[in-house]
Write a protein that holds these residues in place. Structure first.
Motif, short mmCIF file in Angstrom:
data_model
loop_
_atom_site.label_atom_id
_atom_site.label_comp_id
_atom_site.label_asym_id
_atom_site.label_seq_id
_atom_site.Cartn_x
_atom_site.Cartn_y
_atom_site.Cartn_z
N LYS A 1 -27.57 -8.50 -22.66
CA LYS A 1 -26.36 -9.18 -22.18
C LYS A 1 -25.70 -8.39 -21.06
O LYS A 1 -25.25 -8.96 -20.06
N LEU A 2 -25.62 -7.08 -21.23
CA LEU A 2 -25.01 -6.26 -20.20
C LEU A 2 -25.76 -6.37 -18.88
O LEU A 2 -25.18 -6.62 -17.82
N LEU A 3 -27.08 -6.18 -18.94
CA LEU A 3 -27.87 -6.18 -17.71
C LEU A 3 -27.90 -7.56 -17.05
O LEU A 3 -27.70 -7.68 -15.84
N SER A 4 -28.13 -8.61 -17.83
CA SER A 4 -28.25 -9.94 -17.25
C SER A 4 -26.93 -10.41 -16.64
O SER A 4 -26.92 -11.03 -15.57
N ASN A 5 -25.82 -10.11 -17.28
CA ASN A 5 -24.53 -10.52 -16.74
C ASN A 5 -24.22 -9.80 -15.44
O ASN A 5 -23.75 -10.41 -14.47
N MET A 6 -24.47 -8.49 -15.39
CA MET A 6 -24.22 -7.75 -14.15
C MET A 6 -25.18 -8.18 -13.04
O MET A 6 -24.79 -8.29 -11.87
N ALA A 7 -26.44 -8.44 -13.41
CA ALA A 7 -27.45 -8.79 -12.40
C ALA A 7 -27.19 -10.16 -11.76
O ALA A 7 -27.66 -10.42 -10.65
N LYS A 8 -26.46 -11.02 -12.44
CA LYS A 8 -26.13 -12.32 -11.86
C LYS A 8 -25.17 -12.19 -10.68
O LYS A 8 -25.07 -13.10 -9.85
N HIS A 9 -24.48 -11.06 -10.60
CA HIS A 9 -23.51 -10.85 -9.53
C HIS A 9 -23.68 -9.42 -8.97
O HIS A 9 -22.81 -8.56 -9.20
#
Length: 241
Positions: free
Chosen positions: A163-171
């Motif tokens: 969740k941490l990585l995917s959320n940051m990687a989206k932006h």
């Protein structure tokens, strides 16, 4: 490669018939005959959907579903001989996406699986088509399979790390405070009672998995006095889901 389906049923005849129907539709099928093996396979195989019988020889299908829901939001189709309304409602309450009572038509099960996967993929026609790719595909995040690939190799991460990585990687480039990241984890449905500084521990563990040099990170970058940002360079225009 097509969708991966895990069949969990101790009745061999039923699982064999479903396997044949699913393979005919192009699915990759894995099978378990008890709950403990199903939990192990769910972790190692990372199926796209689980067909779960409630009457298992070791632990109940309900308990398997509860345990899976603590770690994952993988779609679950329950199979059971219990046809009462209370049983069906309870199955949905504990986390099932759909419910089929025995005896059933294998074709109906296949159709229900197809419908669940369509909903889960939010209209994507094939698995793997919703991907975030960075630094000439050094790092790839599959938003449908919830899988992270580093140099084309799948790496094991916890649900919170994903969740941490995917959320940051989206932006990419956006700065997230620790509170921002804590709220992201909680709003995405994970049961988590950590505090702001615990985010640092998750980031530290995640860096060990995705960075070539955790002391000089390229993907998860510290912004001193503010928090963290994702520093990867998108390969293509990534459309976040």
């Amino acid at each position: 490669m097509g969708w991966k389906i895990l069949l969990v049923d101790d009745e061999t005849m039923i699982s064999d018939v479903l396997e044949a129907y699913l393979q005919r539709e192009g699915y990759e099928v894995f099978k378990s005959e008890n709950g403990l093996d199903a939990l192990r396979k769910a972790d190692s195989v990372k199926p796209d959907l689980i067909v779960l019988d409630l009457m298992l020889p070791d632990i109940s299908g309900e308990e398997v579903c509860r345990l899976l829901r603590k770690e994952s939001d993988i779609p679950i189709l329950m199979l059971t001989a219990k046809s009462g309304e209370d049983e069906r409602i309870n199955g949905i309450v504990i986390g099932a996406d759909d419910y089929v009572t025995k005896p059933f038509s294998p074709r109906e099960v296949v159709v229900r699986i197809q419908a669940i996967l369509r909903r889960a993929s939010k209209g994507q026609e094939r698995p793997g088509s919703a991907q975030l790719s960075f630094n000439q595909r050094q790092l790839v995040i599959d938003l449908i399979k919830k899988e992270i690939l580093l140099h084309n190799e799948s790496i094991s991460v916890t649900p919170i790390e994903y969740k941490l990585l995917s959320n940051m990687a989206k932006h990419p480039g956006r700065v997230y405070s620790r509170m921002d990241l804590l709220e992201k984890i909680q709003e995405d449905g994970l049961s988590y009672e950590g505090y702001e500084r615990s985010i640092d521990t998750h980031i530290k563990n995640l860096r060990k998995k995705v960075e070539t040099d955790a002391r000089d990170p390229k993907f998860i970058v510290t912004v001193f006095g503010m928090g963290y940002k994702f520093g990867g360079v998108p390969d293509v225009k990534n459309a976040a889901l």
